[in-house]
Design an enzyme around this catalytic site. Sequence first.
Site, PDB file in Angstrom:
ATOM      1  N   ASP A  20       0.817  -1.224   0.000  1.00  0.00           N
ATOM      2  CA  ASP A  20       0.000   0.000   0.000  1.00  0.00           C
ATOM      3  C   ASP A  20       0.847   1.270   0.000  1.00  0.00           C
ATOM      4  O   ASP A  20       0.405   2.310   0.462  1.00  0.00           O
ATOM      5  CB  ASP A  20      -0.958   0.002   1.191  1.00  0.00           C
ATOM      6  N   LYS A  56     -16.602  -5.970   7.282  1.00  0.00           N
ATOM      7  CA  LYS A  56     -15.859  -6.252   8.509  1.00  0.00           C
ATOM      8  C   LYS A  56     -16.836  -6.212   9.682  1.00  0.00           C
ATOM      9  O   LYS A  56     -17.926  -5.654   9.585  1.00  0.00           O
ATOM     10  CB  LYS A  56     -14.739  -5.230   8.704  1.00  0.00           C
ATOM     11  N   GLU A  91      -2.465  -0.091  -4.369  1.00  0.00           N
ATOM     12  CA  GLU A  91      -3.699  -0.505  -3.712  1.00  0.00           C
ATOM     13  C   GLU A  91      -4.816   0.451  -4.107  1.00  0.00           C
ATOM     14  O   GLU A  91      -4.673   1.663  -4.006  1.00  0.00           O
ATOM     15  CB  GLU A  91      -3.558  -0.499  -2.193  1.00  0.00           C
ATOM     16  N   ALA A 104     -16.567   5.498   6.707  1.00  0.00           N
ATOM     17  CA  ALA A 104     -15.169   5.157   7.004  1.00  0.00           C
ATOM     18  C   ALA A 104     -14.400   6.376   7.521  1.00  0.00           C
ATOM     19  O   ALA A 104     -13.580   6.249   8.438  1.00  0.00           O
ATOM     20  CB  ALA A 104     -14.496   4.592   5.756  1.00  0.00           C
ATOM     21  N   GLU A 111     -15.664   7.009  11.146  1.00  0.00           N
ATOM     22  CA  GLU A 111     -15.207   5.944  12.031  1.00  0.00           C
ATOM     23  C   GLU A 111     -13.710   6.080  12.286  1.00  0.00           C
ATOM     24  O   GLU A 111     -13.235   5.915  13.411  1.00  0.00           O
ATOM     25  CB  GLU A 111     -15.532   4.580  11.410  1.00  0.00           C
TER      26      GLU A 111
END
Length: 192
Positions: free
Chosen positions: A75, A115, A142, A154, A157
Amino acid sequence: MTEEEYLCFVQPYEDALKNILVRVDVLNQDYRRKYQNYPIHHIQHRLKQKESIEKKLQINGYEISTDSSRDYLTDIAGIRIICYFVRDIYAVVSLLKKQNDIVIIKESDYIREPKANGYRSYHIVFGVPVYHTDGMEYYPVEIQLRTMSMDLWASMEHRICYKGKKECEAEDAFKDYASDLKAMEEEMEEFL
């Protein structure tokens, strides 16, 4: 790793990143011409900074060196593609997979199998050819593909739970938010 070593090391990753960014842009424009629509809302990209590479190697118990970075990290070059709907994500992935000079290194579909915390996204690492005066070598890039609502979830979070906190007090709430956002997306997609 010195700053000079880092700069030499990341150059081909930057070249691979530019290569795949052009491909994604061409696909998005071609899709728009053919279907009077385009799947991609926007694209973000980055090269992992020297300190971030070193920290990730250290956390995972690897020697801090360019060799370890090359061997263990996929990544270093990253792209985040934000799409409108889930079907757009799969359309972009399908189009990228049809390009026969890039190879799939790793693939994780967190849309079909989210997830435990509710995270949804599609991750794929491509080996992208980079041509030098002395030959060609593949470098990993990536790509994370998300809808706008997945990206909102995301981002929030990450801001609230991930950075620096061991336990997230809002973890259950985020699972509920992920479910609510998924339902909203599915409902809105029916209008198309």
